[in-house]
Scaffold this active site. Structure first.
Site: not given
Length: 729
Positions: A438, A459, A471, A509
């Site tokens: 991540s 991800h 992702e 993120n």
């Protein structure tokens, strides 16, 4: 080519069959609507026709309206798009009302019964047409979905579905289907009153009903009709409508225009005769369609989401359908990846260091299937078939024959590198290797691989089985076939992919961390935590930043902060935030998992309220910022990172930026996503607001060069970077 055909059978029943050429699912277009109207006129005028059945030649009835119709209605009216929409909607109402009246005169004499026969799924306009019919028959097809999901993409049922369902069921009973977009299988739809009958052969059942010479006047066309549950000023109805208003505002916080418009259409429509109620519905539907929020939601959550799922950004490569996947690491993420892969019919090899851990990872699928069996969503046979696809083992040799590997081991580059070397010693030359990291850069992880062109990031978000976004991250050397393999796999497991280039925190993120940090920064400044959390929810965020950090855990945030500081050195921007998060960590307030964080929790982990301990450590300032300032801090913290990701080439397509933001962390869905929100408020205002925030709060709100350029040219992101379909929406 035609969408609808008309034929008469020997018994004098006219069959109007819906079959849109070159489409797997019927969708209604303006041409199709005109064809349906023409066939209705012909059947109603034919003395030899005793009644009409409307059905589909496809396995399903219809998936809804072709949303390009909305754009065409706007364009047809030139400088008055609202008039074009209203007139187009009223034309639709007239055709469905023609079905409903069936040729009867104003005294309900004469006419012909019209039945709908649904072979499978009927959604949106695909249910609104049947609701206008006199009786609705559906096949006994447990996979079929019946309902009105329009509210989920920023609109509401505007072709009479809202008015008819309320008059059919009452406002209270209709609310889950209208306000929540609840979908049902045929048997549950019949129990709820959405449809009338479930039959093995719905066309035959519909014909039998027509030939029985039934009474078919709709209740609301009869004298003395009263809405089930009471009208707004009836004692019972009054309580329903007051409660509905409170419920809608409680759930939407007032930021979703479609929900408010729907409630208004229901309330006002219930006060007037049926035909007037249809006009009320049309006006509110036009109001919603003219709202930029609804246009943005339709574009992101329907048009662009569907385009990404169909491979809009897939590179040219042969079919890369996954046959056998190896999952490394049987923890929470590995177990979830195993589950969704097996549910998609893919053979899975689940590997962990210890057999006990591997077995526990497989048991996650068994537990999930058991829950499905209890809810009657699965069977013992389905459970057995799914589990038979999973091999839980410690032996790397079992990976032989895999065409995709997904590594989900501990977030440590050394461990990941060791695993990569071990796996590549076993797998075939054409196998693609993916890491579920991540935060760790894919380009760096790929250095452990002897074939970096076949190394990629996939991800997943937690929990894997619930979160719909995946992702996909391209390293500097990742090849097209690896990207195609990842996209084809995500499509197999029925999730939505976005493809981004490698950078720290990738895209999702990168945007969500500043949101969390801004919330904690305000706590340190003395801003009321209550104001912070409610400001976030009132602007459409599903969780406030403090609740979100509690859910993801404080120690994870502390770990990310230390790693980021080490990587960025003097450029690290979040020292003020670290003071808060490291204090929380030292106090053992790690979030929900320790039953103490920014919130307090009871022994069962249920949230009790914002913590007095935190308030004591960071006392509230006497002067509090206004609501809009707090909301702008929280939103701009996210959207500016999205713009920078586009500037830097991390994002290559703004559609992925918007769809990804909504699906990954719930960015204000009413807005259509970060880029859509900036387009709604306008680049000039966004740049001006950034300048104000920068002057007051510091350089983290500095206007990105791209946003400044768009502001100077008074351009929007979708006008500059969107597709033709985006601009039409």
């Amino acid at each position: 080519m035609t969408d609808f055909t008309l034929r008469k059978d020997a018994d004098g029943v006219a069959i109007i069959e819906w079959d849109v050429p070159e489409k797997s699912m019927n969708v209604l277009s303006l041409d199709g609507l005109a064809e349906l109207d023409g066939h209705l006129d012909a059947a109603l005028a034919d003395d030899a026709v005793k009644g009409i059945v409307i059905t589909s030649a496809k396995p399903d009835f219809a998936g809804g309206m072709d949303l390009n119709v909305i754009a065409k209605m706007k364009e047809s009216a030139g400088d008055d798009p609202a008039r074009g929409l209203f007139d187009g909607i009223m034309q639709m109402h007239a055709i469905l009302r023609k079905i409903e009246r069936g040729g009867m005169d104003d005294k309900n004499k004469g006419g012909k019964p019209v039945a709908a026969a649904l072979p499978g799924t009927a959604l949106g306009i695909g249910l609104e047409i049947p609701l206008a019919c006199h009786r609705v028959f559906a096949a006994d097809n447990p996979k079929a979905k019946i309902g009105l999901p329009e509210i989920m993409v920023g609109i509401f049922p505007g072709a009479g579905g809202t008015t008819r369902l309320v008059r059919k069921m009452g406002a209270m009973a209709a609310s889950p289907f209208l306000l929540e977009g609840k979908l049902s299988d045929p048997k549950k739809a019949k129990m709820a009153g959405l449809i009338d009958e479930v039959a093995d052969d719905p066309v035959a059942a519909a014909k039998e009903w027509i030939l029985s010479e039934p009474k078919f006047v709709k209740p609301w066309d009869e004298k003395g009709y009263k809405i089930p549950g009471g009208a707004p000023y009836h004692p019972a109805g009054f309580m329903t409508f007051v409660g509905a208003s409170a419920m809608v505002n409680g759930k939407t916080k007032g930021v979703y225009p479609a929900a408010k418009a729907l409630l208004s259409a229901v309330y006002e429509g219930a006060l007037v005769p049926f035909d007037t109620a249809l006009k009320v519905e049309a006006r509110w539907f036009t109001n919603v369609l003219m709202n930029p929020s609804s246009a943005a939601m339709i574009r992101s959550l329907f048009i662009n989401k569907e385009a990404l799922e169909k491979g809009a950004n897939r590179p040219e490569a042969p079919d890369q359908k996954v046959k056998k996947v190896g999952v490394l690491g049987a923890g929470m993420m590995g177990a979830g990846i195993t589950l969704v892969s097996a549910l998609a019919g893919i053979e899975v090899v689940l590997i962990d260091q210890k057999q006990e851990a591997a077995d526990k990872g497989k048991a996650y699928t068994a537990d999930y299937m058991d829950k499905g069996i209890k809810r009657k969503k699965a069977t013992e046979e389905k459970k057995a078939a799914t589990l038979s696809l999973i091999t839980a083992t410690t032996e790397y040799a079992a990976l032989e024959g895999c065409d995709l590997i997904i590594e989900a081991v501990f977030e440590d580059p050394k461990i990941k590198a060791e695993v990569t070397v071990k796996v590549e010693a076993v797998i075939g030359d054409d196998c693609i290797f993916a890491s579920n990291t991540s935060t760790l850069p894919i380009t760096q992880l790929a250095k452990a691989s002897s074939r970096p062109e076949q190394f990629i990031g996939i991800h997943f978000f937690s929990p894997v089985e619930k979160m719909m976004l995946v992702e996909i991250i391209k390293g500097k050397q990742t090849g097209d076939r690896a990207v195609a393999k990842a996209l084809d796999y995500v499509r197999q497991i029925r999730k939505t992919p976005i493809v981004v280039n490698d950078a720290r925190f990738f895209y999702a993120n990168r945007c969500i961390i500043p949101y969390i940090n801004e919330g904690m920064r305000m706590v340190k400044e003395g801003v009321s935590p209550v104001l912070i959390e409610n400001a976030a929810k009132m602007v459409g965020m599903p969780l406030g930043p403090l609740q979100l950090v509690d859910e993801t855990s404080i120690d994870l945030g502390a770990k990310i902060a230390r790693a980021t500081r080490a990587a960025m050195g003097d450029a690290y921007p979040d020292g003020e935030v670290d003071e808060v998060i490291f204090w929380m960590e030292a106090e053992g307030r790690l979030g929900r998992k320790t039953k103490a964080g920014f919130y307090d929790y009871d022994a069962t982990g249920k949230r009790q309220g914002l913590s007095e301990t935190v308030k004591a450590q960071y006392p509230q300032a006497v002067d509090q910022p206004d609501l809009t300032e707090v909301q702008h801090r929280l939103l701009f913290a996210q959207v500016l990172e999205a713009v920078r990701a586009l500037e830097e080439g991390v994002l290559e397509d703004i559609r992925e930026g918007d769809v990804g933001a909504i699906l990954a962390w719930g960015f204000a869905p009413w807005s259509g996503g970060p880029f859509s929100w900036l387009d709604i408020i306008g680049a000039p205002y966004a740049a001006e607001r950034c300048d104000q925030l920068t002057e007051k709060l510091g350089p983290r709100f500095t206007t990105p060069d791209l946003l400044r350029e768009l502001a100077e040219k008074n351009q929007s992101f979708y006008a500059r970077f969107g597709t033709e379909a985006d601009q039409a929406a």
